[in-house]
Design a protein around this motif. Structure first.
Motif, PDB file in Angstrom:
ATOM      1  N   GLY A 149      17.389  -1.302  16.822  1.00  0.00           N
ATOM      2  CA  GLY A 149      17.074  -0.575  18.045  1.00  0.00           C
ATOM      3  C   GLY A 149      16.338   0.732  17.851  1.00  0.00           C
ATOM      4  N   VAL A 150      15.691   0.908  16.697  1.00  0.00           N
ATOM      5  CA  VAL A 150      14.996   2.162  16.397  1.00  0.00           C
ATOM      6  C   VAL A 150      13.512   1.881  16.164  1.00  0.00           C
ATOM      7  CG1 VAL A 150      14.895   4.197  14.903  1.00  0.00           C
ATOM      8  CG2 VAL A 150      17.081   3.026  15.279  1.00  0.00           C
ATOM      9  N   ARG A 151      12.659   2.608  16.854  1.00  0.00           N
ATOM     10  CA  ARG A 151      11.220   2.524  16.623  1.00  0.00           C
ATOM     11  C   ARG A 151      10.817   3.600  15.613  1.00  0.00           C
ATOM     12  NH1 ARG A 151      10.025  -2.397  18.588  1.00  0.00           N
ATOM     13  NH2 ARG A 151      10.931  -2.685  20.661  1.00  0.00           N
ATOM     14  N   VAL A 152       9.782   3.319  14.836  1.00  0.00           N
ATOM     15  CA  VAL A 152       9.292   4.284  13.852  1.00  0.00           C
ATOM     16  C   VAL A 152       7.787   4.443  14.055  1.00  0.00           C
ATOM     17  CG1 VAL A 152       9.231   4.939  11.417  1.00  0.00           C
ATOM     18  CG2 VAL A 152      11.029   3.405  12.242  1.00  0.00           C
ATOM     19  N   LEU A 153       7.320   5.688  14.153  1.00  0.00           N
ATOM     20  CA  LEU A 153       5.892   5.943  14.360  1.00  0.00           C
ATOM     21  C   LEU A 153       5.138   5.806  13.041  1.00  0.00           C
ATOM     22  CD1 LEU A 153       5.462   8.892  16.887  1.00  0.00           C
ATOM     23  CD2 LEU A 153       5.126   6.453  17.239  1.00  0.00           C
ATOM     24  N   VAL A 154       4.989   4.569  12.602  1.00  0.00           N
ATOM     25  CA  VAL A 154       4.237   4.265  11.383  1.00  0.00           C
ATOM     26  C   VAL A 154       3.371   3.038  11.649  1.00  0.00           C
ATOM     27  CG1 VAL A 154       5.879   5.256   9.738  1.00  0.00           C
ATOM     28  CG2 VAL A 154       6.171   2.897  10.509  1.00  0.00           C
ATOM     29  N   PRO A 155       2.236   2.919  10.956  1.00  0.00           N
ATOM     30  CA  PRO A 155       1.408   1.712  11.080  1.00  0.00           C
ATOM     31  C   PRO A 155       1.937   0.612  10.166  1.00  0.00           C
ATOM     32  CG  PRO A 155       0.357   3.267   9.606  1.00  0.00           C
ATOM     33  CD  PRO A 155       1.624   3.931  10.086  1.00  0.00           C
ATOM     34  N   SER A 156       1.177  -0.449  10.018  1.00  0.00           N
ATOM     35  CA  SER A 156       1.555  -1.517   9.093  1.00  0.00           C
ATOM     36  C   SER A 156       1.527  -1.001   7.659  1.00  0.00           C
ATOM     37  CB  SER A 156       0.587  -2.693   9.230  1.00  0.00           C
ATOM     38  OG  SER A 156      -0.705  -2.321   8.765  1.00  0.00           O
ATOM     39  N   VAL A 157       2.210  -1.705   6.771  1.00  0.00           N
ATOM     40  CA  VAL A 157       2.244  -1.293   5.362  1.00  0.00           C
ATOM     41  C   VAL A 157       0.838  -1.280   4.777  1.00  0.00           C
ATOM     42  CG1 VAL A 157       3.100  -1.880   3.065  1.00  0.00           C
ATOM     43  CG2 VAL A 157       4.588  -2.159   5.046  1.00  0.00           C
ATOM     44  N   HIS A 158       0.047  -2.297   5.094  1.00  0.00           N
ATOM     45  CA  HIS A 158      -1.316  -2.373   4.549  1.00  0.00           C
ATOM     46  C   HIS A 158      -2.154  -1.180   5.002  1.00  0.00           C
ATOM     47  CE1 HIS A 158      -5.089  -4.038   3.150  1.00  0.00           C
ATOM     48  NE2 HIS A 158      -5.599  -3.917   4.362  1.00  0.00           N
ATOM     49  N   ALA A 159      -2.103  -0.865   6.293  1.00  0.00           N
ATOM     50  CA  ALA A 159      -2.876   0.266   6.810  1.00  0.00           C
ATOM     51  C   ALA A 159      -2.385   1.578   6.217  1.00  0.00           C
ATOM     52  CB  ALA A 159      -2.796   0.304   8.330  1.00  0.00           C
ATOM     53  N   ALA A 160      -1.066   1.719   6.069  1.00  0.00           N
ATOM     54  CA  ALA A 160      -0.507   2.944   5.491  1.00  0.00           C
ATOM     55  C   ALA A 160      -0.946   3.117   4.044  1.00  0.00           C
ATOM     56  CB  ALA A 160       1.017   2.916   5.583  1.00  0.00           C
ATOM     57  N   MET A 161      -0.961   2.028   3.283  1.00  0.00           N
ATOM     58  CA  MET A 161      -1.387   2.105   1.880  1.00  0.00           C
ATOM     59  C   MET A 161      -2.853   2.495   1.774  1.00  0.00           C
ATOM     60  SD  MET A 161       0.564  -1.157   0.150  1.00  0.00           S
ATOM     61  CE  MET A 161      -0.210  -0.864  -1.438  1.00  0.00           C
ATOM     62  N   LEU A 162      -3.694   1.923   2.633  1.00  0.00           N
ATOM     63  CA  LEU A 162      -5.117   2.268   2.611  1.00  0.00           C
ATOM     64  C   LEU A 162      -5.336   3.739   2.944  1.00  0.00           C
ATOM     65  CD1 LEU A 162      -6.995  -0.729   4.285  1.00  0.00           C
ATOM     66  CD2 LEU A 162      -7.037  -0.032   1.889  1.00  0.00           C
ATOM     67  N   ALA A 163      -4.553   4.255   3.872  1.00  0.00           N
ATOM     68  CA  ALA A 163      -4.727   5.645   4.284  1.00  0.00           C
ATOM     69  C   ALA A 163      -4.232   6.618   3.219  1.00  0.00           C
ATOM     70  CB  ALA A 163      -3.995   5.889   5.600  1.00  0.00           C
ATOM     71  N   LEU A 164      -3.082   6.338   2.627  1.00  0.00           N
ATOM     72  CA  LEU A 164      -2.449   7.307   1.730  1.00  0.00           C
ATOM     73  C   LEU A 164      -3.002   7.275   0.313  1.00  0.00           C
ATOM     74  CD1 LEU A 164       1.261   7.037   2.898  1.00  0.00           C
ATOM     75  CD2 LEU A 164      -0.425   8.781   3.473  1.00  0.00           C
ATOM     76  N   ASP A 165      -3.513   6.129  -0.137  1.00  0.00           N
ATOM     77  CA  ASP A 165      -4.148   6.066  -1.452  1.00  0.00           C
ATOM     78  C   ASP A 165      -5.607   6.491  -1.272  1.00  0.00           C
ATOM     79  OD1 ASP A 165      -5.569   5.223  -3.791  1.00  0.00           O
ATOM     80  OD2 ASP A 165      -3.935   3.844  -4.262  1.00  0.00           O
ATOM     81  N   ARG A 166      -5.918   7.719  -1.686  1.00  0.00           N
ATOM     82  CA  ARG A 166      -7.243   8.282  -1.420  1.00  0.00           C
ATOM     83  C   ARG A 166      -8.361   7.439  -2.042  1.00  0.00           C
ATOM     84  NH1 ARG A 166      -5.202  10.888   2.739  1.00  0.00           N
ATOM     85  NH2 ARG A 166      -4.453  12.996   2.331  1.00  0.00           N
ATOM     86  N   TYR A 167      -8.104   6.855  -3.197  1.00  0.00           N
ATOM     87  CA  TYR A 167      -9.140   6.048  -3.842  1.00  0.00           C
ATOM     88  C   TYR A 167      -9.354   4.737  -3.095  1.00  0.00           C
ATOM     89  CZ  TYR A 167     -11.673   3.378  -7.358  1.00  0.00           C
ATOM     90  OH  TYR A 167     -12.605   2.610  -8.000  1.00  0.00           O
ATOM     91  N   GLU A 168      -8.262   4.070  -2.719  1.00  0.00           N
ATOM     92  CA  GLU A 168      -8.392   2.819  -1.975  1.00  0.00           C
ATOM     93  C   GLU A 168      -9.033   3.061  -0.609  1.00  0.00           C
ATOM     94  OE1 GLU A 168      -7.985  -0.202  -2.988  1.00  0.00           O
ATOM     95  OE2 GLU A 168      -7.365   0.494  -4.973  1.00  0.00           O
ATOM     96  N   PHE A 169      -8.720   4.202  -0.003  1.00  0.00           N
ATOM     97  CA  PHE A 169      -9.358   4.552   1.268  1.00  0.00           C
ATOM     98  C   PHE A 169     -10.866   4.709   1.079  1.00  0.00           C
ATOM     99  CE2 PHE A 169     -10.970   8.052   3.974  1.00  0.00           C
ATOM    100  CZ  PHE A 169     -10.845   7.445   5.212  1.00  0.00           C
ATOM    101  N   THR A 170     -11.247   5.385  -0.002  1.00  0.00           N
ATOM    102  CA  THR A 170     -12.669   5.571  -0.292  1.00  0.00           C
ATOM    103  C   THR A 170     -13.366   4.233  -0.494  1.00  0.00           C
ATOM    104  OG1 THR A 170     -12.258   7.737  -1.293  1.00  0.00           O
ATOM    105  CG2 THR A 170     -14.297   6.615  -1.906  1.00  0.00           C
ATOM    106  N   ARG A 171     -12.730   3.346  -1.246  1.00  0.00           N
ATOM    107  CA  ARG A 171     -13.320   2.023  -1.475  1.00  0.00           C
ATOM    108  C   ARG A 171     -13.450   1.237  -0.176  1.00  0.00           C
ATOM    109  NH1 ARG A 171     -10.348  -1.282  -6.010  1.00  0.00           N
ATOM    110  NH2 ARG A 171     -11.971  -2.724  -5.338  1.00  0.00           N
ATOM    111  N   GLU A 172     -12.485   1.410   0.713  1.00  0.00           N
ATOM    112  CA  GLU A 172     -12.487   0.658   1.966  1.00  0.00           C
ATOM    113  C   GLU A 172     -13.631   1.078   2.885  1.00  0.00           C
ATOM    114  OE1 GLU A 172     -11.089  -2.156   4.750  1.00  0.00           O
ATOM    115  OE2 GLU A 172     -10.561  -1.852   2.635  1.00  0.00           O
ATOM    116  N   ILE A 173     -13.941   2.381   2.925  1.00  0.00           N
ATOM    117  CA  ILE A 173     -14.959   2.851   3.877  1.00  0.00           C
ATOM    118  C   ILE A 173     -16.322   3.060   3.233  1.00  0.00           C
ATOM    119  CG2 ILE A 173     -13.149   4.014   5.193  1.00  0.00           C
ATOM    120  CD1 ILE A 173     -14.392   6.683   4.247  1.00  0.00           C
ATOM    121  N   GLU A 174     -16.401   2.965   1.900  1.00  0.00           N
ATOM    122  CA  GLU A 174     -17.668   3.210   1.206  1.00  0.00           C
ATOM    123  C   GLU A 174     -18.744   2.235   1.684  1.00  0.00           C
ATOM    124  OE1 GLU A 174     -19.112   4.103  -3.375  1.00  0.00           O
ATOM    125  OE2 GLU A 174     -17.332   2.872  -3.006  1.00  0.00           O
TER     126      GLU A 174
END
Length: 349
Positions: free
Chosen positions: A104-129
């Protein structure tokens, strides 16, 4: 007059030692929520912004004990929503989102995949490059070679677990052990304005909303934020929203954008949690934090179509010993009562 969109809804703000926590606590409380504060450290300042009965001390969010302990506390306190304010344990919370929902608890977080892409600066760079404009980025051996160049360079930890804060390099001497180079990411960032575009991408049919906040550094103090100011920059906002859409990042996000000498916006990084300027955004007609909370709880809340045209600024103060908290004024000098102390605020920094 306080809003009542979240009247009596029980919301737990986590990582309350972070810069964004005081903002989250006050914005949610002003919307009528019964706000609880949680942290692994009893010395976190945000704990003392709520009544003692609303304080939650838990295991470090990166630990295996944290999630079961939080679920027990949420059930005991009848918490309905969890709002993270830092990268600490963020992936654990994202991975446990369904487990919280069962209880019964909501958490303001995205999916695990989206969170990993956002928080890993290198993977984020590779994703948007190649898809979005971005500064030249270096990692590993390429970063070592880039350090020798006289051009400005910024480094930070590749992942939150590295605990390497963002810093600017002005010489070839870097205070990092050789073994730690693979944990770093470097960027060529030329002098220019820095914007944090705060976005809210709902999981429902409600339109997305954003606001651009300029970061003003203290004169002569690199990386020390002096003020935030709302700016009207539709190009930067559109760029940020496109990045959030590409990452399929639901909920809150703050997209860091820098502008070089040619005023060309470049995407640097993204954080999928609350930001210290959300309270300023709320006063400028973009209460994205409340919008995301109401969306998660299934409450109808409509943001205004456009924020006011007035440019709003906020001076950073030391309020109740809470670092990076702020007092706000929307026009003319006035005195605000915050934390029992009268504080002079001004829209002119």
């Amino acid at each position: 007059m306080p809003h009542s969109h979240l009247r009596d809804r029980r919301i737990l703000v986590l990582s309350v030692g972070s810069a964004a926590a005081p903002t989250a606590i006050r914005v949610l409380a002003s919307a009528g929520a019964d706000v609880f504060a949680g942290d692994a450290s009893l010395h976190s300042e945000g704990l003392y912004l709520v009544p003692e009965s609303n304080r939650v001390h838990h295991a470090p969010l990166e630990s295996v004990e944290a999630i079961p302990e939080l679920i027990r506390e949420c059930r005991r306190l009848e918490i309905e929503l969890i709002v993270p304010t830092a990268s600490e344990g963020f992936l654990n919370l994202a991975a446990a989102r369904r487990l919280f929902a069962v209880n019964g608890v909501r958490v303001l977080v995205p999916s695990v995949h989206a969170a990993m892409l956002a928080l890993d600066r290198y993977e984020f760079t590779r994703e948007i490059e190649g898809r979005f404009p971005m500064p030249r980025t270096y990692i590993g051996e390429a970063l070592r070679r880039a350090i020798a160049s006289p051009l400005p360079l910024e480094i930070e930890g590749r992942e939150p677990e590295s605990q390497i804060a963002r810093q600017r390099i002005t010489s070839s001497v870097v205070p990092i052990e050789p073994a730690g180079w693979d944990a770093l990411i470097g960027r060529r960032i030329l002098p220019g304005p820095e914007l944090h575009v705060l976005t809210f991408r709902p999981s429902t049919a409600v339109p997305s909303a954003s606001i651009a906040i300029e970061v003003i550094e203290k004169f002569g103090h690199v990386d020390e934020v002096f003020a935030y100011r709302v700016v009207l920059d539709p190009v930067a906002i559109q760029l940020a929203e496109d990045v959030v859409e590409a990452l399929e990042l639901d909920g809150l996000a703050s997209v860091r954008i820098v502008k070089g000498p040619c005023d060309r916006p470049e995407v640097v990084s993204i954080d999928p949690f609350a930001h210290p300027a959300h309270r300023l955004a709320a006063m400028a007609g973009r209460n994205l934090l409340v919008a995301s909370a109401t969306n998660a709880l299934g409450i109808d809340f409509q943001l205004s179509e456009e924020p006011p045209l007035e440019l709003t600024s906020v001076q950073i103060i030391d309020e109740l010993l809470v670092p990076s908290d702020a007092a706000f004024a929307l026009g003319g000098q006035r005195t605000s009562e915050l934390g029992g102390a009268a504080i002079e605020t001004s829209p002119n920094i």
